[in-house]
Design an enzyme around this catalytic site. Structure first.
Site, short mmCIF file in Angstrom:
data_model
loop_
_atom_site.label_atom_id
_atom_site.label_comp_id
_atom_site.label_asym_id
_atom_site.label_seq_id
_atom_site.Cartn_x
_atom_site.Cartn_y
_atom_site.Cartn_z
N ARG A 190 -7.40 -6.53 -0.40
CA ARG A 190 -6.96 -5.80 -1.59
C ARG A 190 -6.72 -6.77 -2.74
O ARG A 190 -6.26 -7.90 -2.54
CB ARG A 190 -5.66 -5.06 -1.26
N ASP A 222 -3.88 1.28 -9.95
CA ASP A 222 -3.35 2.01 -8.79
C ASP A 222 -1.84 1.80 -8.63
O ASP A 222 -1.19 2.49 -7.84
CB ASP A 222 -4.05 1.59 -7.49
N THR A 276 -15.90 3.83 -5.42
CA THR A 276 -15.63 3.36 -4.06
C THR A 276 -16.77 3.69 -3.08
O THR A 276 -17.59 4.56 -3.35
CB THR A 276 -14.27 3.92 -3.57
N SER A 320 -3.05 1.74 -2.19
CA SER A 320 -4.37 2.37 -2.15
C SER A 320 -4.30 3.67 -1.35
O SER A 320 -3.30 3.97 -0.71
CB SER A 320 -5.35 1.40 -1.48
#
Ligand code: GLU
Length: 575
Positions: free
Chosen positions: A110, A435, A395, A459
């Protein structure tokens, strides 16, 4: 288009696989007319969002590579042919099932916030939250990319082929070019911000400023050079050399919205290896990725609540199971929005949230004939829930099984389509920091997912691996779709485990999601017929396009069955 389909025809070896070009629609809502049998393989398989990426992965498997090797080749090609979705300028979460030990491990790639970033990163001078797009476009939203560090860490442990070999397919494609697909074209065409900065404008549009047409042979020599350097020198060339310097300069000098990333942030980036989050579900074990994604915990909570109901005896997609799924999701999302964040920074009460006793208590709140409406978190802590924020629409998920019985389930992202719209050396930079919660606190209470220096944003990505009662690999699945990912993925786990659907039939089910608000049904599908009965139970119902990109592999009777989402351009290839 013709070139695209011809190239595809050459790559397809499984008669079961339909031609993806014919069903590729951007943000397509319906795959119903595309029903097809699952791809079947005996030994190994790759399912990914673009045929060329799946082909690269299979090439590596055929060369004797491991599932991790194939994941690297697949991901590097995805970053080229599906630049709107994922790449080395973004982050990823990967789960790996080890065929020998039957264990599942999580690799966390991440993005991280700059050390110079703080709680006010997304606040205006007057303390109000910035507009979402103001925050996204430019340097402010860019976190340190984690994909490469994660892949390298996984390769150090589980690679069989040399690192540089895994870069060959992507380098060749970047040099020789690939055809712009209908989806890539459509996403360029509808993007309001992709012309903001020169490099992306020059790459994605013709000289006349038109979006590159479908079938255009797109070459990316900058990306080829970048990959050649990293193939030769390893990921450190990305994190410590000229590439990092270029990214930092691009982010800090982004006109109108500069960011705070520094070389130090790159030098200190570390992909993390974490124990997977696993929980029994009926006679199987379902494993998800732990925080900083909420995907694993929330999906396991939903399943843990539903375990208290006899779903296997329900009609697939009938009103009864859909009502129960929506209600369980409300309860899980209430907890998610209160507690889930980067557990290296905040104390996430996972044990409690996933305990049998707690989930039974939560299940007890569900009525069979009426909706509980907006759910509250199950217990108090001195925290405020994160307010709703727009989520990603990009994504990519891939699933891989190798000949040694190892499996990979990985979701990778640049957050929004084309991320921050900044491009460096042939790849797109993420906007993953959006996010985080834009507001750090509410009513004097902190939000768990507030910005903190070096923290990873929460996430929703939910790469999932299921083991059967004997500990053998059963299912790998996941999806893009922002916070809808959790609903998309959990429904497929249920569909395979409780309803016995094959992987392809499962991904083709209509999408149904509840995030502790309205129950959203996929437009243009049979799910629309549920609107009336759900309303009668008190649900507020929305009907919308729901573009998942579910990719799954299941093992059944010793064979591998692939499922590729007809809503995107993916494909399953195996041997
Ligand atoms: N940024 C999102 C997340 O990490 C994913 C975006 C998407 O699925 O498009 O949850």
């Amino acid at each position: 288009m013709r070139i695209f389909l011809t190239a595809l025809a050459l790559t397809l070896t499984l008669a079961a696989c339909a031609q993806p070009g014919s069903r590729a629609q951007p943000e397509a809502a319906s795959g119903r007319s595309d029903a097809r049998p699952p791809a079947v393989a005996e030994r190994q398989m790759v399912v990914a969002a673009h045929p060329l990426a799946a082909q690269a992965g299979r090439e590596i498997l055929r060369a004797g590579g491991s599932a991790i090797d194939a994941a690297i080749a697949t991901q590097l090609v995805l970053g080229l042919v599906e630049p709107q979705s994922s790449g080395i300028g973004g982050g990823a979460f990967l789960l790996r099932y080890d065929g020998a030990s039957e264990s599942v491990t999580a690799f966390d790639g991440r993005e991280t916030a700059p050390m110079a970033a703080g709680e006010t990163l997304f606040l205006n001078a007057d303390g109000t939250p910035m507009g979402f797009w103001e925050a996204v476009v430019g340097g402010r939203s860019v976190g340190v990319p984690g994909t490469l560090a994660m892949l390298e860490k996984a390769h150090e442990r589980h690679g069989k082929l040399p690192w540089a070999r895994l870069f060959q397919p992507a380098i060749e494609l970047a040099r020789n070019g690939f055809d712009v697909t209908p989806r890539l074209h459509a996403l360029i065409a509808r993007d309001r911000f992709l012309k903001t900065y020169g490099p992306a404008r020059d790459y994605f549009y013709t000289d006349a400023g038109e979006p590159l047409p479908v079938g255009h042979l797109l070459k990316n020599p900058d990306y080829a050079r970048t990959l050649e350097t990293i193939a030769r020198e390893g990921a450190q060339a990305f994190y410590r050399g000229a590439i990092a310097r270029d990214i930092v300069a691009t982010v800090r000098e982004a006109k109108g919205n500069p960011g705070l990333l520094s070389l130090r942030d790159f030098a200190r980036y570390e992909a993390k290896v974490r124990p997977a989050l696993c929980r029994p579900y009926r006679d199987t074990t379902v494993c998800g990725h732990p925080p900083p994604t909420s995907g694993g915990a929330t999906s396991l909570q939903i399943l843990g609540i539903l375990e208290n109901f006899d779903l296997p005896s329900t009609q697939p997609m009938g009103v009864e199971p859909v009502h129960l799924l929506a209600e369980a999701s409300r309860l899980a999302f209430a907890d998610r929005n209160r507690f889930l964040a980067d557990s290296d920074f905040v104390d996430v009460p996972l044990e409690r949230l996933l305990s049998d006793a707690y989930l039974q208590r939560r299940a007890g709140l569900i009525e069979r004939d009426s909706s509980l409406g907006t759910a509250e978190p199950g217990f108090q802590r001195d925290l405020a829930s994160m307010p709703d924020q727009p989520g990603g629409r990009s994504t990519s998920h891939y699933a891989i099984v190798d000949a040694d019985g190892n499996a990979v389930s990985a979701t990778a992202s640049v957050e929004q389509a084309f991320g921050s719209r900044l491009m460096v050396r042939g790849f797109v930079l993420n906007n993953q920091l959006t996010d985080f919660s834009f507001v750090p606190e509410r009513d004097g209470r902190p939000v768990a997912n507030r910005v903190q220096p070096g923290k990873r944003p929460r996430s929703s990505m939910a790469p999932t691996i299921v083991k059967d009662a004997a500990g053998d690999f059963r299912l790998a699945v996941g999806s893009p779709g922002g916070s809808r990912i959790i609903g998309y993925t959990t429904l497929r786990v249920l569909a395979v485990l409780d309803w016995g659907l094959d992987a392809q039939a499962a991904v083709e089910l209509p999408n149904v999601v509840n995030r502790n608000g309205p129950t959203t049904l996929e437009a243009g599908t049979s799910a629309e017929a549920l609107a009336g009965p759900l309303r009668a139970r008190g649900h507020t119902v929305e009907i919308e396009a729901m573009t998942s990109g579910l990719h799954a592999i299941e093992r059944r009777d010793g064979r591998l069955y692939g499922g590729a989402d007809p809503r995107r351009e993916g494909i399953a290839l195996g041997d």
